[in-house]
Motif scaffolding. Structure first.
Motif, PDB file in Angstrom:
ATOM      1  N   SER A 271     -44.613 -45.460  61.237  1.00 42.53           N
ATOM      2  CA  SER A 271     -45.794 -45.130  62.199  1.00 42.53           C
ATOM      3  C   SER A 271     -45.389 -45.802  63.495  1.00 42.53           C
ATOM      4  O   SER A 271     -45.907 -45.124  64.555  1.00 42.53           O
ATOM      5  CB  SER A 271     -46.964 -46.218  61.895  1.00 42.53           C
ATOM      6  OG  SER A 271     -47.621 -45.500  60.344  1.00 42.53           O
TER       7      SER A 271
ATOM      8  N   GLN B 258     -43.759 -40.541  70.576  1.00 39.33           N
ATOM      9  CA  GLN B 258     -44.692 -39.904  71.549  1.00 39.33           C
ATOM     10  C   GLN B 258     -44.839 -40.632  72.785  1.00 39.33           C
ATOM     11  O   GLN B 258     -45.139 -39.732  73.805  1.00 39.33           O
ATOM     12  CB  GLN B 258     -46.246 -40.024  70.827  1.00 39.33           C
ATOM     13  CG  GLN B 258     -46.152 -39.294  69.656  1.00 39.33           C
ATOM     14  CD  GLN B 258     -47.638 -39.122  69.085  1.00 39.33           C
ATOM     15  OE1 GLN B 258     -48.180 -40.073  68.662  1.00 39.33           O
ATOM     16  NE2 GLN B 258     -48.189 -37.798  69.100  1.00 39.33           N
TER      17      GLN B 258
ATOM     18  N   GLU C 254     -49.297 -40.731  55.435  1.00 40.46           N
ATOM     19  CA  GLU C 254     -49.997 -40.371  56.461  1.00 40.46           C
ATOM     20  C   GLU C 254     -49.121 -40.035  57.780  1.00 40.46           C
ATOM     21  O   GLU C 254     -49.374 -39.482  58.491  1.00 40.46           O
ATOM     22  CB  GLU C 254     -51.009 -41.600  56.537  1.00 40.46           C
ATOM     23  CG  GLU C 254     -52.043 -41.753  55.671  1.00 40.46           C
ATOM     24  CD  GLU C 254     -52.804 -42.838  55.782  1.00 40.46           C
ATOM     25  OE1 GLU C 254     -53.455 -42.954  57.171  1.00 40.46           O
ATOM     26  OE2 GLU C 254     -53.061 -43.774  55.045  1.00 40.46           O
ATOM     27  N   ALA C 255     -48.290 -40.967  57.759  1.00 35.87           N
ATOM     28  CA  ALA C 255     -47.146 -40.830  58.918  1.00 35.87           C
ATOM     29  C   ALA C 255     -46.560 -39.604  59.068  1.00 35.87           C
ATOM     30  O   ALA C 255     -46.166 -38.877  60.057  1.00 35.87           O
ATOM     31  CB  ALA C 255     -46.342 -42.120  59.372  1.00 35.87           C
TER      32      ALA C 255
ATOM     33  N   TYR D  35     -48.973 -36.626  60.003  1.00 38.10           N
ATOM     34  CA  TYR D  35     -48.879 -36.748  61.449  1.00 38.10           C
ATOM     35  C   TYR D  35     -48.062 -36.350  62.084  1.00 38.10           C
ATOM     36  O   TYR D  35     -48.184 -35.574  63.234  1.00 38.10           O
ATOM     37  CB  TYR D  35     -49.177 -38.486  61.867  1.00 38.10           C
ATOM     38  CG  TYR D  35     -49.787 -38.360  63.282  1.00 38.10           C
ATOM     39  CD1 TYR D  35     -51.053 -38.333  63.701  1.00 38.10           C
ATOM     40  CD2 TYR D  35     -48.890 -38.854  64.217  1.00 38.10           C
ATOM     41  CE1 TYR D  35     -51.332 -38.397  65.130  1.00 38.10           C
ATOM     42  CE2 TYR D  35     -49.087 -38.921  65.465  1.00 38.10           C
ATOM     43  CZ  TYR D  35     -50.310 -38.615  65.909  1.00 38.10           C
ATOM     44  OH  TYR D  35     -50.805 -38.800  67.228  1.00 38.10           O
TER      45      TYR D  35
ATOM     46  N   ALA E 192     -47.647 -32.608  62.163  1.00 38.79           N
ATOM     47  CA  ALA E 192     -48.655 -32.033  62.846  1.00 38.79           C
ATOM     48  C   ALA E 192     -48.834 -31.827  64.389  1.00 38.79           C
ATOM     49  O   ALA E 192     -49.110 -31.131  65.020  1.00 38.79           O
ATOM     50  CB  ALA E 192     -50.040 -32.568  62.316  1.00 38.79           C
ATOM     51  N   LYS E 193     -48.154 -33.099  64.934  1.00 37.73           N
ATOM     52  CA  LYS E 193     -48.114 -33.370  66.192  1.00 37.73           C
ATOM     53  C   LYS E 193     -46.724 -33.037  66.798  1.00 37.73           C
ATOM     54  O   LYS E 193     -46.609 -33.183  67.995  1.00 37.73           O
ATOM     55  CB  LYS E 193     -48.377 -34.721  66.524  1.00 37.73           C
ATOM     56  CG  LYS E 193     -49.712 -35.327  66.272  1.00 37.73           C
ATOM     57  CD  LYS E 193     -50.888 -34.386  66.719  1.00 37.73           C
ATOM     58  CE  LYS E 193     -52.334 -34.879  66.301  1.00 37.73           C
ATOM     59  NZ  LYS E 193     -53.484 -34.177  66.980  1.00 37.73           N
TER      60      LYS E 193
END
Length: 281
Positions: free
Chosen positions: A125, A132, A159-160, A163, A166-167
């Motif tokens: 995470s 980013q 979850e990470a 993500y 997706a990003k």
């Protein structure tokens, strides 16, 4: 760029450091540290674009985040021998008021360490957030991270992982120390995670494997391949097949040395198998 013999000598000395550090305080995690010695050597002596004068913000350089922070002995040894802090400070490992805690911390501002780690499952995470931030700052450098395979049993990782794809966090290379061992036994026995390559690919990551994760030339080739895959819309995962305890015959292929220090006789055997190359601290 360093030659292979230098990298091998560096790795051998790091193994000596790991054994001596853990033995001196009868505490620490030698197994995973020994297994990742070649990886850390290649990372800091060959791969990372880094500023030798450590700056916490990391602007204009590649960043590395260690998630499985219990393998701090290899991390500290490589940081010290790469010039981030005096090699002599390795003698303070896990002692009271040291900067070299059993799990890395940031409150003592140890050069080279950007996050406190060891509470497993959180490092990815952080790495994604840093990746980013690089994009927002128009900084083209890369983020590298390292995770234990047993650590992937923690839900926050997934979850990470979801993500990141997706990003389109495509300036990230997350490496998994794929040794098949964790504190209580083999990863298959404790909580079988099945086919990790297929799982990461299902989450739309670009995945490659380094089958010889304790071979310096194989690591260089694999990590250069990983680097070439960045910037193409997908985060990159490297499955690094290592041997826990590598380089010390009685520590290899077993979880028994995950968090156990060698006694005097065992230390002597381990050191005899790893000749002094760059000078003991």
């Amino acid at each position: 760029m360093s030659n292979t013999q230098h990298l091998q000598d560096f790795t051998t000395q790091v193994r000596r450091d790991i054994l001596r550090m853990v033995h001196a305080v009868n505490s620490g995690h030698p197994g995973g540290s020994l297994g990742c010695a070649e990886f850390f050597t290649v990372l800091y002596q060959h791969l990372l674009k880094r500023n030798p004068q450590f700056e916490m913000n990391g602007i204009g350089e590649d960043l590395f985040f260690l998630s499985n922070g219990h393998i701090s002995p290899v991390y500290y040894s490589v940081l010290a021998r790469t010039g981030y802090f005096p090699v002599s400070e390795l003698a303070t490992f896990r002692k009271l008021n040291t900067r070299l805690q059993g799990h890395p911390t940031t409150h003592d501002q140890l050069p080279g360490v950007r996050i406190a780690s060891g509470s497993l499952g959180q490092g990815l995470s952080v790495a994604i957030g840093a990746a980013q931030a690089k994009k927002l700052n128009n900084d083209s450098n890369l983020i590298y991270s390292l995770h234990g395979d047993g650590e992937l049993q923690e839900g926050q990782n997934w979850e990470a992982i979801m993500y990141a794809s997706a990003k389109k966090v495509d300036n990230l290379i997350a490496t998994v120390d794929y040794n098949g061992q964790q504190i209580d036994g083999s990863t298959d026995e404790v909580l079988n995670m099945g086919n990790l390559k297929a799982k990461f690919e299902a989450f739309d990551w670009d995945v490659l494997e380094i089958k010889e994760g304790n071979n310096i030339e194989a690591i260089i080739a694999g990590m250069e391949d990983a680097k070439s895959r960045t910037g193409k819309g997908k985060p990159v995962c490297v499955l690094l097949h290592t041997v826990m305890g590598n380089g010390v015959d009685f520590m290899m292929h077993t979880h028994a040395w995950h968090g156990k220090a060698p006694n005097n006789d065992q230390l002597a055997i381990g050191l005899a198998q790893n000749a002094e190359t760059l000078g003991d601290y």
